[in-house]
Design a protein around this motif. Structure first.
Motif, short mmCIF file in Angstrom:
data_model
loop_
_atom_site.label_atom_id
_atom_site.label_comp_id
_atom_site.label_asym_id
_atom_site.label_seq_id
_atom_site.Cartn_x
_atom_site.Cartn_y
_atom_site.Cartn_z
N UNK A 1 0.83 -1.20 0.00
CA UNK A 1 0.00 0.00 0.00
C UNK A 1 0.87 1.25 0.00
N UNK A 2 0.59 2.20 -0.88
CA UNK A 2 1.39 3.43 -0.91
C UNK A 2 1.21 4.24 0.38
N UNK A 3 2.32 4.64 0.97
CA UNK A 3 2.27 5.42 2.20
C UNK A 3 2.17 6.91 1.89
N UNK B 1 -1.77 16.46 -3.04
CA UNK B 1 -2.87 15.68 -2.46
C UNK B 1 -3.67 14.97 -3.54
N UNK B 2 -3.93 15.66 -4.64
CA UNK B 2 -4.65 15.03 -5.75
C UNK B 2 -3.87 13.85 -6.31
N UNK B 3 -2.56 14.01 -6.43
CA UNK B 3 -1.72 12.92 -6.94
C UNK B 3 -1.73 11.73 -6.00
N UNK B 4 -1.64 12.02 -4.69
CA UNK B 4 -1.65 10.95 -3.70
C UNK B 4 -2.98 10.22 -3.73
N UNK B 5 -4.05 10.95 -3.88
CA UNK B 5 -5.38 10.35 -3.93
C UNK B 5 -5.50 9.41 -5.14
N UNK B 6 -4.95 9.82 -6.27
CA UNK B 6 -5.01 9.00 -7.47
C UNK B 6 -4.19 7.72 -7.30
N UNK B 7 -3.01 7.84 -6.68
CA UNK B 7 -2.16 6.67 -6.45
C UNK B 7 -2.86 5.69 -5.52
N UNK B 8 -3.46 6.21 -4.44
CA UNK B 8 -4.17 5.34 -3.51
C UNK B 8 -5.36 4.65 -4.18
N UNK C 1 -5.97 0.62 -4.51
CA UNK C 1 -7.15 0.00 -3.91
C UNK C 1 -7.95 -0.79 -4.96
N UNK C 2 -8.07 -0.24 -6.17
CA UNK C 2 -8.79 -0.96 -7.22
C UNK C 2 -8.14 -2.31 -7.51
N UNK D 1 -11.68 5.71 15.33
CA UNK D 1 -10.38 5.80 14.66
C UNK D 1 -10.41 7.04 13.78
N UNK D 2 -9.41 7.90 13.90
CA UNK D 2 -9.35 9.13 13.09
C UNK D 2 -8.49 8.85 11.86
N UNK D 3 -9.09 9.01 10.69
CA UNK D 3 -8.40 8.71 9.43
C UNK D 3 -8.26 9.99 8.62
N UNK D 4 -7.08 10.24 8.06
CA UNK D 4 -6.92 11.43 7.21
C UNK D 4 -7.69 11.30 5.92
N UNK D 5 -8.21 12.42 5.44
CA UNK D 5 -8.92 12.46 4.15
C UNK D 5 -8.18 13.42 3.22
N UNK D 6 -7.95 12.99 2.01
CA UNK D 6 -7.33 13.86 1.00
C UNK D 6 -8.34 14.22 -0.07
#
Length: 257
Positions: free
Chosen positions: A69-71, A160-167, A171-172, A252-257
């Motif tokens: 998983x990408x960190x 952030x947009x790039x990280x969201x796309x990588x994640x 996931x897919x 649980x607190x999860x970050x959102x991008x």
């Protein structure tokens, strides 16, 4: 009591009303953002009762993935925290500006009915001047803080947009078989999924009842840059109604991008 994975204990409050020996059980879930003194109940939160641990499915699929998983880079997480803090500071200043504006409006109304020669008029007018000066200072601070907030946001939005796309791409690929595993878990449990939405009092009460068994109470609430996430195991029986409290302290607190 039920132990969460992060070590937080969720208190199950059992009401003193006995149920019938057969049929579904009574389960209510109370969702609030605050604490016992200032609960701030959350309405329109979807609460699901799942007869399987969805987190375990995702963890297993992630562990089996050929690609880790990408960190999220630490500096990007720090930038997000800085943006959130800047936004909150701007909003606090804006709230103060609104309070000062309302106060000045009330003082204006009070002054209109007084004789300028009265001592009360002079006292209120002095207050008006103080608040008016603070209003002007606060207005300038609001503008400065808003500029600082938007500058930070614009500087990080591309990453952030790039990280969201990588994640999303990972996931897919990693969770492609999630639905197959979920269907197998449902068959093994012999129970269905249930869902309800909290009302204005923050309560989802599953009015049709809940068949006895092992469930995970799953819910989430989005904040500006994070989400509160709950995945709480419970055992439902016909013995007594069950009320669960989901609050910030056991989320649980999860970050959102």
């Amino acid at each position: 009591m039920t132990q969460l994975k992060n070590g937080v204990v969720l208190t199950a409050i059992l009401a003193p009303l006995a149920l019938a020996a057969c049929g579904p059980a009574e389960v209510s879930v109370y969702v609030a953002l605050g604490d016992d003194e200032d609960p701030s109940p959350l309405d329109a939160v979807e609460v699901r009762l799942l007869p399987y641990d969805r987190d375990h499915i995702f963890d297993s699929l992630a562990a089996a993935s050929v690609t880790p998983e990408p960190e999220i880079p630490a500096d990007l997480l720090a930038a997000q925290e800085e943006i959130a803090a800047a936004q909150q500071e701007w909003r606090d200043a804006e709230d103060r500006w609104n309070t000062l504006r309302d106060t000045l409006t009330k003082l204006n109304s009070a002054l209109e009915g007084l004789n300028p020669g009265e001592s009360l008029y002079r006292a209120l007018y002095n207050e008006w001047q103080d608040f008016d000066s603070e209003l002007n200072r606060t207005e300038g601070r609001v503008n400065t803080l808003f500029t600082a907030f938007t500058d930070l946001q614009q500087a990080a939005i591309g990453r952030m947009d790039s990280m969201r796309a990588v994640q999303g791409d990972w996931e897919d690929m990693a969770f492609e078989d999630y639905d197959l595993v979920r269907a197998a878990r449902l068959d093994a449990a012999g129970l269905g999924e249930l869902a309800d939405t909290t009302d204005a009092n923050g309560i989802a009460d599953f009015q049709d009842g809940v068949p006895p068994g092992m469930y995970w109470v799953n819910a989430r609430h989005s904040l500006p840059y994070d989400e509160l996430y709950w995945n709480v195991p419970i055992t439902v029986t016909r013995d007594e109604p069950l009320i669960l409290r989901l609050m910030r302290e056991n989320a649980e607190v999860r970050p959102i991008f």
